[in-house]
Scaffold this motif. Structure first.
Motif, PDB file in Angstrom:
ATOM      1  N   SER A 116       0.527   9.420  -1.992  1.00 61.19           N
ATOM      2  CA  SER A 116       0.266  10.090  -3.255  1.00 61.19           C
ATOM      3  C   SER A 116       0.856  11.496  -3.222  1.00 61.19           C
ATOM      4  CB  SER A 116      -1.240  10.164  -3.515  1.00 61.19           C
ATOM      5  OG  SER A 116      -1.514  10.885  -4.685  1.00 61.19           O
ATOM      6  N   ALA A 117       1.600  11.858  -4.249  1.00 61.40           N
ATOM      7  CA  ALA A 117       2.293  13.159  -4.269  1.00 61.40           C
ATOM      8  C   ALA A 117       1.351  14.350  -4.118  1.00 61.40           C
ATOM      9  CB  ALA A 117       3.127  13.282  -5.541  1.00 61.40           C
ATOM     10  N   PRO A 118       0.170  14.367  -4.768  1.00 60.28           N
ATOM     11  CA  PRO A 118      -0.708  15.535  -4.585  1.00 60.28           C
ATOM     12  C   PRO A 118      -1.187  15.723  -3.144  1.00 60.28           C
ATOM     13  CG  PRO A 118      -1.345  14.315  -6.552  1.00 60.28           C
ATOM     14  CD  PRO A 118      -0.355  13.470  -5.820  1.00 60.28           C
ATOM     15  N   GLY A 119      -1.187  14.643  -2.346  1.00 61.26           N
ATOM     16  CA  GLY A 119      -1.687  14.761  -0.981  1.00 61.26           C
ATOM     17  C   GLY A 119      -0.609  14.921   0.069  1.00 61.26           C
ATOM     18  N   TRP A 120       0.657  14.932  -0.366  1.00 61.36           N
ATOM     19  CA  TRP A 120       1.769  14.953   0.585  1.00 61.36           C
ATOM     20  C   TRP A 120       2.902  15.782   0.029  1.00 61.36           C
ATOM     21  CZ3 TRP A 120       4.354   9.955   2.936  1.00 61.36           C
ATOM     22  CH2 TRP A 120       4.205   9.974   4.330  1.00 61.36           C
TER      23      TRP A 120
END
Length: 266
Positions: A82-86
């Motif tokens: 997931s983009a918000p987490g990485w």
């Protein structure tokens, strides 16, 4: 927590048995051709045959060198989260670490699938699989007859422990390479073990493994490519970030390709 680091197997295809050259010219990674060296026999001749008058000496033979080739193969690994987490940097780091650990096995599997299996002469007797020691003996006989120089044995990791049962291979203290009594180098590959296919392209039967023999290995290795760039790495529909790390290899060998099916049951 930090990820647990890993180390590629020391006797794989990118180890001491191979000559690995890092290249930056993309033309070197499109495939290469060369005239084979060592595949033609060296014959003896009679200098002065006995007899009066002496018999006619057979005319000497001349051999045309064969043209050999090596095609490119590309191995890759993809990372997704997931983009918000990485962040992009974290995704790239993860993909590069995965490639560094697993690319050797990927090259082995690709080399077995695209070259070893399609080109090998099957030495397995009609009675079926032989012991590992018998298999190595047959492969080394094939190498000796068709090449004559020091070649390479390709052994799946699932059969490697059995090499010690008959003292088949020993580590060369000078180079770290595994060598047989004959002097052939031994590649022990996780990729060979994972695929484990024979010349017919089919997986080995349970309790058996495929061993291969070739001439020496010369490997051209390209740079690592990370795809895509930061902005294109995010799928706006799913909000997932994807990063790919890949590298192209050209694995060349010469003269003989032989295979034999062995049993891995004690």
């Amino acid at each position: 927590m930090e990820a647990i680091p890993g180390t590629p197997l020391p006797h794989g295809i990118l180890g001491a048995c191979s000559t690995v050259t890092d290249v930056t010219d993309p033309h070197d990674l499109l495939g290469v051709e060369w005239l084979a060296l060592g595949c033609n026999p060296v014959r003896d001749t009679d200098w002065c045959p006995p007899g009066n008058p002496p018999p006619a000496v057979a005319p000497k033979e001349f051999d045309r060198p064969e043209t050999e080739a090596a095609a490119p193969l590309t191995v890759y690994t993809g990372a997704e989260c997931s983009a918000p987490g990485w962040t992009y940097e974290e995704a790239v780091e993860h993909a590069l670490a995965n490639l560094a650990l697993g690319e050797q096995a990927g090259v082995e599997a690709a080399f077995m699938r695209t070259f070893l299996a399609p080109n090998a002469d099957d030495l397995t007797p009609a009675e079926g699989p032989v012991s590992v020691a018998q298999g190595v003996a047959a492969l080394e006989g094939c190498l000796g007859e068709r090449y004559g120089g020091a070649g390479t044995l390709h052994i799946p990791t699932g059969a490697a422990a059995l090499l010690g049962c008959c003292n088949i291979a020993h580590e060369d203290p000078a180079t770290g390479a595994l060598r047989t009594l004959t002097g052939n180098c031994v590649v022990i590959g996780a990729g060979y073990s994972a695929l484990n296919i024979g010349p017919d392209g089919l997986p080995a039967d349970p309790g058996t493994a495929w061993l291969y023999a070739t001439g020496p290995l010369v490997i051209r290795r390209g740079p690592v490519d990370v795809i895509p760039d930061r902005n294109a790495s995010v799928n706006i529909r799913t909000n997932d970030r994807r990063v790919l790390a890949e590298r192209t290899y050209v694995v060349g060998t010469t003269c003989a390709v032989c295979a034999i099916n062995v049993t891995v049951c004690p």
